[in-house]
Design a protein around this motif. Structure first.
Motif, short mmCIF file in Angstrom:
data_model
loop_
_atom_site.label_atom_id
_atom_site.label_comp_id
_atom_site.label_asym_id
_atom_site.label_seq_id
_atom_site.Cartn_x
_atom_site.Cartn_y
_atom_site.Cartn_z
N ALA A 1 16.69 -81.33 0.07
CA ALA A 1 16.28 -80.12 0.86
C ALA A 1 14.73 -80.27 1.14
N ASP A 2 13.90 -80.95 0.38
CA ASP A 2 12.64 -81.24 0.46
C ASP A 2 12.33 -82.71 0.53
N ALA A 3 11.89 -83.28 1.49
CA ALA A 3 11.47 -84.69 1.41
C ALA A 3 10.24 -84.96 0.48
N VAL A 4 9.14 -84.05 0.58
CA VAL A 4 8.24 -84.25 -0.46
C VAL A 4 8.02 -82.89 -1.08
N SER A 5 7.86 -82.99 -2.47
CA SER A 5 7.68 -81.63 -3.23
C SER A 5 6.24 -80.78 -2.42
N GLY A 6 6.64 -79.60 -2.41
CA GLY A 6 5.38 -78.61 -1.82
C GLY A 6 5.51 -78.54 -0.50
N THR A 7 6.46 -79.13 0.22
CA THR A 7 6.50 -78.94 1.69
C THR A 7 7.30 -77.87 2.17
N GLU A 8 7.22 -77.30 3.51
CA GLU A 8 8.08 -76.51 4.17
C GLU A 8 8.44 -77.07 5.45
N ARG A 9 9.78 -76.59 5.56
CA ARG A 9 10.44 -76.97 6.89
C ARG A 9 11.09 -75.68 7.64
N MET A 10 11.30 -75.96 8.81
CA MET A 10 12.10 -75.07 9.67
C MET A 10 13.67 -75.18 9.79
N ILE A 11 14.20 -74.26 9.77
CA ILE A 11 15.75 -74.43 9.87
C ILE A 11 16.26 -73.47 10.89
N THR A 12 17.01 -73.99 11.77
CA THR A 12 17.41 -73.20 13.28
C THR A 12 18.88 -73.25 13.18
N LEU A 13 19.31 -72.15 13.42
CA LEU A 13 20.92 -72.08 13.72
C LEU A 13 20.91 -71.70 15.28
N VAL A 14 21.66 -72.52 16.03
CA VAL A 14 22.15 -72.11 17.56
C VAL A 14 23.51 -71.53 17.66
N GLY A 15 23.60 -70.50 17.60
CA GLY A 15 24.95 -69.54 17.90
C GLY A 15 25.02 -68.59 17.11
N ASP A 16 25.97 -67.67 17.45
CA ASP A 16 26.03 -66.40 17.04
C ASP A 16 27.35 -66.31 15.94
N VAL A 17 26.78 -65.90 14.57
CA VAL A 17 27.86 -66.05 13.50
C VAL A 17 27.83 -64.46 12.51
N LYS A 18 26.84 -63.76 13.28
CA LYS A 18 26.92 -62.18 12.82
C LYS A 18 28.16 -61.70 12.50
N ASN A 19 28.49 -61.14 11.39
CA ASN A 19 29.72 -60.43 10.89
C ASN A 19 31.03 -61.45 10.93
N LYS A 20 30.89 -62.88 11.11
CA LYS A 20 32.00 -63.74 11.18
C LYS A 20 32.15 -64.63 9.94
N THR A 21 33.13 -65.27 9.86
CA THR A 21 33.30 -66.35 8.68
C THR A 21 32.83 -67.64 9.23
N VAL A 22 31.78 -68.13 8.57
CA VAL A 22 31.20 -69.64 8.75
C VAL A 22 31.99 -70.64 8.24
N LEU A 23 32.67 -71.44 8.87
CA LEU A 23 33.19 -72.82 8.40
C LEU A 23 32.44 -73.93 8.52
N LEU A 24 31.60 -73.98 7.55
CA LEU A 24 30.56 -75.21 7.31
C LEU A 24 31.36 -76.47 7.31
N LEU A 25 31.30 -77.67 8.14
CA LEU A 25 32.20 -78.58 8.25
C LEU A 25 31.11 -79.88 8.33
N ASP A 26 31.67 -81.03 7.29
CA ASP A 26 31.05 -82.25 7.45
C ASP A 26 32.12 -83.15 6.92
N ASP A 27 31.92 -84.54 6.92
CA ASP A 27 32.87 -85.40 6.57
C ASP A 27 32.89 -85.76 5.00
N MET A 28 31.66 -85.41 4.13
CA MET A 28 31.75 -85.66 2.86
C MET A 28 30.87 -84.41 2.41
N ILE A 29 31.08 -84.26 0.98
CA ILE A 29 29.95 -83.52 0.28
C ILE A 29 29.65 -84.40 -0.89
#
Length: 493
Positions: free
Chosen positions: A354-382
Motif C-alpha cells: 500500500a505504501d512503497a515508503v513509510s510515511g508517504t501519501e498516494r492518490m487513488i482514482t476510480l474511473v467509473g460509476d459504482v454508486k449503490n451498486k455491487t462491485v466485483l473486484l477482479l484480478d488473477d490472484m490474491i
C-alpha cells in the motif's frame, strides 16, 4: 480412461482425487518422501510403458519442493517409457517473475519452463497464467485454461442482483481481464489506478479539492476556469495541468514551459463548436471519476494532515524539481527500471504494498460509476491484501458502493492476507478457485469445516470454486485427441 495414468504430487492431493473421481479412475500409485538430509525421493509404483501420464502438481507454500518433486516425477516416468507426459499445473509457480525488473534480475518463470522441458514433459496444462505471453516460454504445447466461465457462472447463481454489478480492476494491468468478464455478463466496468510516482503535493491536493468542491470555490476564481491551456496540457475540472519532460502531469507548469505570445495562436485549443445540443450537455463522465487520498493503505479525508512535514516542501519546488525529488525518494539509483521507464519495478499487473515508503501519501482514482451498486473486484490472484483493501475501502467510502466482492483465480494468500481480508469491514466476500491449496491454519477459526477435501466450499467470507470439472475435461480431451476449444467458452444456462 484406458492407457492413461494420473499421478498426484504432494502439493494438492485433494484436487487430484476430485479430478480422478470425475474421470472414473483412481490416482496411480506413487511414493513420495524425503530423506533425512532434505532430498526428495520419488518411486513410481505402477507400469507407465506406452501410457499417457498426467501429473497433477500445483504451486504451494513449499514452492521449491513442489517444483523439484514434479521434475523428478517427470524424469521417472520418462525413464519408464511413458508415451506422453503432461504436467497439470493449475497454478504455475514463479509466474509473477515473468519479466526482468532490474538490470541484474532473472526471468524465473522462463527458467521453470526450461526445467520442465529438460525433465521430459511433452505438454503443460495450466489455468490463468499471470501474463499470457508466458506461453512463449515453453518449447512444448501449453493449454492455458480460463477460470472466467466458472466465475461468471458463480456470479449469476449466487448474486441475486448481479445485473446491477460493476466489474472493477484494482490496477491498470488487469483491464483486459475485467473487460472480458464484463462483456460476458453484459455489465459495466470501472478502473482503479494508484499514483505511485509522486507524494502528496499541490497537484494532488488540487485534484482532490476539485472533486469535492464546485468550480466557484476555486482558488483563482473565474479566470482559472476560462483560461485555455496548451495542447500538451490536460484540462480537468477547471484546472489546467502541464506535462513535463518525464511524462508526469504538473499542476502549474514553470514560466519557461509556457507558450509565448507569438505561439499562442497555434498552441491554444479551438473553442468547442456551438450547436443545438449545448443546453442539454451534462458532464456525466467527469462526475464518474472519484479521487481519494491513500495514507498507510487507508482512505483519509481531504483535510487529513500530510503524513510527513518534508512532503509539504516538495509542493513549493519548481514542478520539474519536485517530480525528480519525489521519484528519487521512491527509487534507489541501483534499482532504476530498464528501457528508460521509471516504474517497471512496480508494474501495473503486479500486486504492490500500500505504501512503497513509510510515511508517504498516494492518490487513488476510480474511473467509473459504482454508486449503490455491487462491485466485483477482479484480478488473477490474491497474494497480498494491501491493494485489495485499499480498493474496496475507496469504492465504499468515496464512491458509495453498496457491496464489494473480491474475485480471483488463484488464492495464494501470502502471510496474513486472508485474515486481514476477513477482518476488513469493506470487503463482503472473497471468491477464489482451488487451484492453489489453502493452508487450514489460515482459514477462519483454523478449521476446514464447510470445505470439501479438494478445498472447494465456503468458510467465513471465503468461497472456493472447484476446478476439478475443468481440469478433468481437459485431461480427457487431451488423452482422446479432442479439441479443448470448448473449454474456453462460457456456459450457457
Amino acid at each position: 480412461m484406458r492407457s492413461a495414468k494420473i499421478f498426484s504430487g504432494s502439493s494438492h492431493p485433494g484436487l487430484c482425487d476430485s479430478i480422478c473421481e470425475r474421470l472414473g479412475t483412481t490416482p496411480a500409485k506413487c511414493r513420495l518422501k524425503k530423506f533425512a538430509n532434505g532430498e526428495t525421493s520419488v518411486e513410481v509404483g505402477c507400469s507407465v510403458r506406452d501410457q499417457d501420464v498426467f501429473i497433477v502438481q500445483s504451486g504451494s507454500g513449499s514452492v521449491n519442493d513442489s517444483i523439484i518433486e514434479l521434475l523428478i516425477l517427470i524424469s521417472a516416468c520418462k525413464g519408464g517409457s511413458a508415451n506422453k507426459i503432461t504436467a497439470v499445473m493449475p497454478y504455475f509457480p514463479y509466474s509473477k517473475q515473468s519479466k526482468r525488473k532490474s538490470h541484474r534480475g532473472a526471468i524465473t518463470a522462463r527458467m521453470v519452463a526450461n526445467l520442465l522441458h529438460i525433465a521430459g514433459v511433452d505438454h503443460v496444462v495450466t489455468v490463468d497464467l499471470h501474463a499470457s505471453q508466458m506461453q512463449g516460454f515453453f518449447t512444448n504445447p501449453v493449454d492455458n485454461l480460463y477460470a472466467e466461465p466458472l466465475l461468471a457462472r458463480w456470479i449469476r447463481y449466487n448474486i441475486p442482483d448481479w445485473r446491477n454489478c460493476v466489474v472493477v480492476s484494482k490496477n491498470p494491468g488487469g483491464t483486459k481481464r475485467v473487460t472480458s468478464l464484463a462483456d460476458v455478463l453484459k455489465l459495466n466496468f470501472a478502473l482503479i489506478t494508484t499514483d505511485r510516482r509522486r507524494n502528496h503535493d499541490g497537484w494532488m491536493s488540487s485534484r482532490v479539492q476539485s472533486n469535492r468542491h464546485s468550480p466557484a470555490e476555486s482558488e483563482h476564481g473565474e479566470e482559472e476556469r476560462t483560461t485555455p491551456g496548451p495542447t500538451n496540457g490536460l484540462h480537468i475540472n477547471g484546472i489546467t495541468n502541464g506535462v513535463n519532460g518525464l511524462g508526469i502531469i504538473d499542476s502549474a507548469p514553470s514560466p519557461s514551459m509556457r507558450p509565448s505570445d507569438s505561439m499562442s495562436n497555434s498552441m491554444i485549443l479551438p473553442p468547442h463548436p456551438q450547436d443545438d445540443f449545448d443546453d442539454e450537455y451534462t458532464d456525466d463522465q467527469a462526475q464518474s471519476v472519484t479521487y481519494g487520498r491513500l495514507v498507510q493503505g487507508h482512505i483519509v479525508d481531504d483535510d487529513y494532515p500530510s503524513p510527513s512535514p518534508a512532503q509539504s516542501a516538495v509542493a513549493d519546488m519548481d514542478p520539474m524539481l519536485a517530480s525528480i525529488h519525489s521519484l528519487r525518494s521512491l527509487h534507489n539509483p541501483a534499482d532504476d527500471a530498464l528501457g528508460g521507464t521509471i516504474d517497471a519495478h512496480n508494474s501495473d499487473d503486479d500486486e504492490e504494498e500500500a505504501d512503497a515508503v513509510s510515511g508517504t501519501e498516494r492518490m487513488i482514482t476510480l474511473v467509473g460509476d459504482v454508486k449503490n451498486k455491487t462491485v466485483l473486484l477482479l484480478d488473477d490472484m490474491i497474494d497480498r491484501s494491501a491493494t485489495w483493501i485499499a480498493a474496496a475501502e475507496h469504492c465504499k467510502k468515496r464512491a458509495d458502493a453498496k457491496k464489494v466482492i473480491c474475485l480471483a483465480t488463484h488464492g495464494v494468500f501470502g502471510g496474513d492476507c486472508l485474515k486481514e481480508m476477513e477482518e476488513c469491514e469493506y470487503i463482503d466476500q472473497v471468491v477464489v478457485t482451488n487451484s492453489f491449496p489453502i493452508d487450514a491454519a489460515k482459514l477462519p477459526g483454523g478449521k476446514t469445516d464447510g470445505l470439501a477435501p479438494s478445498g472447494a466450499g465456503t468458510r467465513g467470507k471465503l468461497t472456493v470454486i472447484d476446478l476439478s470439472m475443468l481440469l478433468g475435461e481437459a485431461i480427457r480431451r487431451n488423452h482422446n485427441g479432442e479439441s479443448v476449444s470448448a473449454l474456453f467458452q462460457n456456459f450457457i444456462d
